[in-house]
Design an enzyme around this catalytic site. Structure first.
Site, PDB file in Angstrom:
ATOM      1  N   HIS A 118     -70.404  15.400  41.335  1.00 17.69           N
ATOM      2  CA  HIS A 118     -69.694  14.589  42.329  1.00 17.69           C
ATOM      3  C   HIS A 118     -69.787  13.122  41.922  1.00 17.69           C
ATOM      4  O   HIS A 118     -70.799  12.680  41.387  1.00 17.69           O
ATOM      5  CB  HIS A 118     -70.281  14.800  43.727  1.00 17.69           C
ATOM      6  CG  HIS A 118     -69.433  14.171  44.793  1.00 17.69           C
ATOM      7  ND1 HIS A 118     -69.471  12.832  45.057  1.00 17.69           N
ATOM      8  CD2 HIS A 118     -68.505  14.703  45.615  1.00 17.69           C
ATOM      9  CE1 HIS A 118     -68.596  12.564  46.021  1.00 17.69           C
ATOM     10  NE2 HIS A 118     -67.998  13.680  46.377  1.00 17.69           N
ATOM     11  N   GLU A 147     -61.348  14.966  42.551  1.00 16.20           N
ATOM     12  CA  GLU A 147     -61.589  14.038  43.651  1.00 16.20           C
ATOM     13  C   GLU A 147     -61.517  12.604  43.118  1.00 16.20           C
ATOM     14  O   GLU A 147     -62.533  12.078  42.633  1.00 16.20           O
ATOM     15  CB  GLU A 147     -62.980  14.272  44.249  1.00 16.20           C
ATOM     16  CG  GLU A 147     -63.202  15.661  44.781  1.00 16.20           C
ATOM     17  CD  GLU A 147     -64.300  15.680  45.834  1.00 16.20           C
ATOM     18  OE1 GLU A 147     -64.092  16.297  46.860  1.00 16.20           O
ATOM     19  OE2 GLU A 147     -65.342  15.043  45.620  1.00 16.20           O
TER      20      GLU A 147
HETATM   21  O1  LIG Z   1     -67.257  16.061  48.840  1.00 10.73           O
HETATM   22  C1  LIG Z   1     -66.256  15.673  49.446  1.00 10.73           C
HETATM   23  C2  LIG Z   1     -65.504  14.526  49.029  1.00 10.73           C
HETATM   24  O2  LIG Z   1     -66.297  13.541  48.465  1.00 10.73           O
HETATM   25  C3  LIG Z   1     -64.506  14.025  50.020  1.00 10.73           C
HETATM   26  O3  LIG Z   1     -65.062  13.321  51.100  1.00 10.73           O
HETATM   27  P1  LIG Z   1     -64.084  12.808  52.262  1.00 10.73           P
HETATM   28  O4  LIG Z   1     -63.229  13.975  52.663  1.00 10.73           O
HETATM   29  O5  LIG Z   1     -64.975  12.352  53.367  1.00 10.73           O
HETATM   30  O6  LIG Z   1     -63.263  11.688  51.668  1.00 10.73           O
END
Ligand SMILES: O=C[C@H](O)COP(=O)(O)O
Length: 249
Positions: A97, A169
């Site tokens: 991540h 992401e």
């Molecule tokens: O692990 C999830 C992602 O980092 C997305 O986070 P978010 O939906 O709060 O932007």
């Protein structure tokens, strides 16, 4: 139609009481999980066994951890190994991540070692990739994420690759400081990822400011086979609604 993965990482949130309430609520609504949708939840380490016990051993909801070390055991203070995560009931290991890359020194090399460790122990690696705003502005998004993915997945057989889930992401779209990506912005990176990985991996997910208003549209982007969600899914109602949206997609 391929399975749509819809899951959440709780990041560093939720007490055990809150974790229990969320998991018990989900257990009560399992009959509403649409066919063709694969739910998963990735709590903090402290809540792993609690959530496993509440969901039960044979739950259709997959359980994950947010990180795991590449070694099986040893003098690595503060770390948790894949066998330990498995022992606690995890089936998925989130790897790479952007918050771990930025704050905890995760590199392409460590993601590669962790993907291999997860596969070695029969867990699903959930490999996160994503570029910064600077890389995007310079026009380098697709090349950057392809390099991150290729580095982490180097040396895998097709059988091993077929057990990997990739979550794209973009860093600029994640969290409180992020802004939701438009479908236009995501088409090219997903085309690039899809050309390499569609049909070869278990899932190609999108994550970053997913909400109830954009989820359906995001799932409509070519090559997207799921959503990886933070804030919107931390309230159970939000998560259940996302599952329902995926069921209608
Ligand atoms: O692990 C999830 C992602 O980092 C997305 O986070 P978010 O939906 O709060 O932007």
């Amino acid at each position: 139609m391929s399975t749509l993965w819809v899951g959440t990482s709780w990041k560093m949130t939720k007490t055990l009481t809150e974790a229990r309430a969320w998991a018990e609520g989900l257990r009560e609504h399992l009959d509403t999980v649409p066919d063709g949708v694969q739910p998963f939840v990735i709590p903090s380490f402290t809540a792993t066994t609690t959530v496993r016990e509440i969901l039960g051993e044979d739950s259709p909801v997959l359980l994950g951890v947010q990180n795991a070390h590449w070694e099986d055991t040893g003098a690595w203070t503060g770390e948790v190994s894949v066998p330990q995560a498995k022992d606690a009931g995890a089936q998925i290991v989130e790897i790479g991540h952007s918050e771990r890359r930025e704050h905890f020194g995760e590199t392409v090399e460590t993601t590669r070692l962790k993907v291999a460790a997860a596969l070695r122990h029969g867990l699903t690696p959930l490999l996160c990739i994503g570029e910064s705003a600077g890389v995007k502005e310079a026009g380098g998004s697709s090349a950057f994420i392809l390099e991150q993915a290729a580095g982490a997945l180097e040396g895998l057989s097709e059988e091993e690759l077929a057990r990997v889930v990739i979550a794209y992401e973009p860093i600029w779209a994640i969290g409180e400081k992020g802004r939701p990506a438009t479908t236009e912005e995501l088409r090219e990176p997903f085309a690039a990822l899809g050309a390499q990985y569609t049909g070869r991996v278990a899932g190609l997910l999108y994550g970053g400011s997913v909400n109830l208003d954009n989820a359906a549209e995001l799932l409509g982007i070519e090559h997207v086979t799921g959503l990886f969600v933070g804030r919107t899914a931390w309230e159970l109602e939000g998560y259940l609604e996302l599952l329902a949206i995926a069921g209608r997609s």
